[in-house]
Design a protein around this motif. Sequence first.
Motif, PDB file in Angstrom:
ATOM      1  N   ASN A   1       0.814  -1.227   0.000  1.00  0.00           N
ATOM      2  CA  ASN A   1       0.000   0.000   0.000  1.00  0.00           C
ATOM      3  C   ASN A   1       0.841   1.269   0.000  1.00  0.00           C
ATOM      4  O   ASN A   1       0.289   2.370   0.099  1.00  0.00           O
ATOM      5  N   VAL A   2       2.160   1.119  -0.092  1.00  0.00           N
ATOM      6  CA  VAL A   2       3.052   2.270   0.088  1.00  0.00           C
ATOM      7  C   VAL A   2       3.976   2.422  -1.116  1.00  0.00           C
ATOM      8  O   VAL A   2       4.704   1.497  -1.473  1.00  0.00           O
ATOM      9  N   GLN A   3       3.947   3.622  -1.708  1.00  0.00           N
ATOM     10  CA  GLN A   3       4.843   3.931  -2.825  1.00  0.00           C
ATOM     11  C   GLN A   3       5.753   5.106  -2.504  1.00  0.00           C
ATOM     12  O   GLN A   3       6.964   5.034  -2.625  1.00  0.00           O
ATOM     13  N   ASP A   4       5.148   6.204  -2.103  1.00  0.00           N
ATOM     14  CA  ASP A   4       5.898   7.389  -1.716  1.00  0.00           C
ATOM     15  C   ASP A   4       5.053   8.178  -0.726  1.00  0.00           C
ATOM     16  O   ASP A   4       3.906   7.831  -0.434  1.00  0.00           O
ATOM     17  N   GLU A   5       5.639   9.240  -0.220  1.00  0.00           N
ATOM     18  CA  GLU A   5       4.974   9.970   0.864  1.00  0.00           C
ATOM     19  C   GLU A   5       3.665  10.607   0.413  1.00  0.00           C
ATOM     20  O   GLU A   5       2.650  10.543   1.121  1.00  0.00           O
TER      21      GLU A   5
ATOM     22  N   PRO B   1      10.359   3.010   2.749  1.00  0.00           N
ATOM     23  CA  PRO B   1      11.788   3.185   2.441  1.00  0.00           C
ATOM     24  C   PRO B   1      12.187   4.610   2.089  1.00  0.00           C
ATOM     25  O   PRO B   1      13.379   4.916   2.005  1.00  0.00           O
ATOM     26  N   PHE B   2      11.226   5.495   1.920  1.00  0.00           N
ATOM     27  CA  PHE B   2      11.536   6.882   1.552  1.00  0.00           C
ATOM     28  C   PHE B   2      11.824   7.755   2.764  1.00  0.00           C
ATOM     29  O   PHE B   2      12.204   8.920   2.608  1.00  0.00           O
ATOM     30  N   TRP B   3      11.654   7.244   3.972  1.00  0.00           N
ATOM     31  CA  TRP B   3      11.992   7.997   5.179  1.00  0.00           C
ATOM     32  C   TRP B   3      13.266   7.435   5.800  1.00  0.00           C
ATOM     33  O   TRP B   3      13.591   6.266   5.620  1.00  0.00           O
TER      34      TRP B   3
ATOM     35  N   ARG C   1       6.187  10.831  14.363  1.00  0.00           N
ATOM     36  CA  ARG C   1       5.923  12.034  13.570  1.00  0.00           C
ATOM     37  C   ARG C   1       5.891  11.715  12.080  1.00  0.00           C
ATOM     38  O   ARG C   1       5.135  12.321  11.325  1.00  0.00           O
ATOM     39  N   GLN C   2       6.731  10.781  11.655  1.00  0.00           N
ATOM     40  CA  GLN C   2       6.692  10.347  10.261  1.00  0.00           C
ATOM     41  C   GLN C   2       5.289   9.869   9.902  1.00  0.00           C
ATOM     42  O   GLN C   2       4.725  10.249   8.871  1.00  0.00           O
TER      43      GLN C   2
END
Length: 496
Positions: free
Chosen positions: A40-44, A77-79, A106-107
């Motif tokens: 479900n995760v690609q970028d922020e 992986p972008f954080w 916080r992220q």
Amino acid sequence: MTIQAGHLMMVDLPGLTLDDDTAAHLTTHQIRAVCLFGKNVQDEEQLRRLCRDLREVMGEDALIAIDHEGGAILRTPFWPAPPSAMSLGATDDVALTREVSEALARQLRSVGINWNFAPIMDVNTQSANPVIGVRAFGADPALVTRHALAACAGQAEAGVASCVKHFPGHGDTHQDSHLALPRVDRARSELEATEFVPFRAAVGAGVPAVMTAHIIYSALDNEHPATLSRPVLTGLLRDEWGYDGVIVTDSMGMKAIDDHYGRGEAAVMSLAAGADLVMALGRREAQLATLTSVAAALQDGTFDPDDMERSVRRLSRLARQYPAQAQPDAQRSGDAALFAAAWRRGLVTVGDATPPAPGSRVTLIARQEEARTNVSEAGLPARALARALAPMYDLKVLDYQEATELDWKALREEGRFLLLATAGRHLQPGLTGATPDLHLCLYNAYSMLDVPAPALLSFGAQPEALEAVVEWLRGEVQVSATLPFPVDESRQARAT
């Protein structure tokens, strides 16, 4: 209050967006809780948009959860990557644990995630534990307690609900509940002295949520795993300890449940046992089977109506105390430096661990590829570590696969410094008899028990952890952390 089956369920999503069919499914069944995974995760920005769409569909009682423990248990992986729990346990600075936990929360809050399935409160007393390991703060109940409570406090400060897990403890198992139904046959007195210590403290501290373990504890219930056990969830956690926060099951799609009970049957049993929320993850048919069974149980008197009303109120209270609304992270710029420093501080040496001299002839022995394992993300491939070390040494790389048998005698005869790096959960069979000059334990800290050599432990293989290891090899880091689990004297002697 008319309670719907969907009020008592958490589901997962098929992809990166909230498609019309999934939105209709959530709306029709009044489902208010979802768990996000790597799929479900690609970028922020995509993640923020998905959380916004979920809140619009599920309303102000939306619970959007994720596993964001740190170390290998991350979906983003972008954080910058926060250190694993065991890295923080090795440092044993509760202020650092709280600061790191606030930053990782916080992220999540910055994109609208309001519930983190962390921290781990398991006391990892079993070195062969296949699923907890470095996800735990350590093997000492007092250490685990103080760091887990600090982590909860940090997350709360950032506006994200914690969920301590896996009650009443997954630290003394030889089996992974993703794959089997573990059993713990410790006496109640032993549980009181070890497994129960952090969770009892968590109840006293008022943690907002507890996740159950799919494990049979014979001293508490000889028949059913904790997730389905009324003596455990109601008798112990609710009545004896007085806990009034949310109880959520672990995924009911794990084989500990799925291979022994029907999905609908297990959901009804868990709610009757005292759970507030059933994690009905997986295929749509499994979700519908759960909905159907729970709806029938709501109608036929299986459940105490007052219990179900209390469950819905607890879930609503949690969502409103920690709303799923994105909030900009004004402190983001300092997180990378904070996490990097924390990884460095968590390094531990065992025995006379000495880096090879700069420019020396080094043979790096590392696995060709470390696969993803259940909840953890993929490990470190040999080529990535080789890239980091190539500027420092006359480097030769020997990358092996799982079935590779290595001739350590022949390797030693080459006269090169032998640097073994392991990043997986388990030491591979081909490494039996390994005699390196230095062992880099980059994820599974317990693999150092199987290699009679000096070792450097990083408790993780994330880029930030690797950078800390490289800095130590360059002589730029002084190690002060200590092992957060016991090692017998004979192992210490062999490593020296």
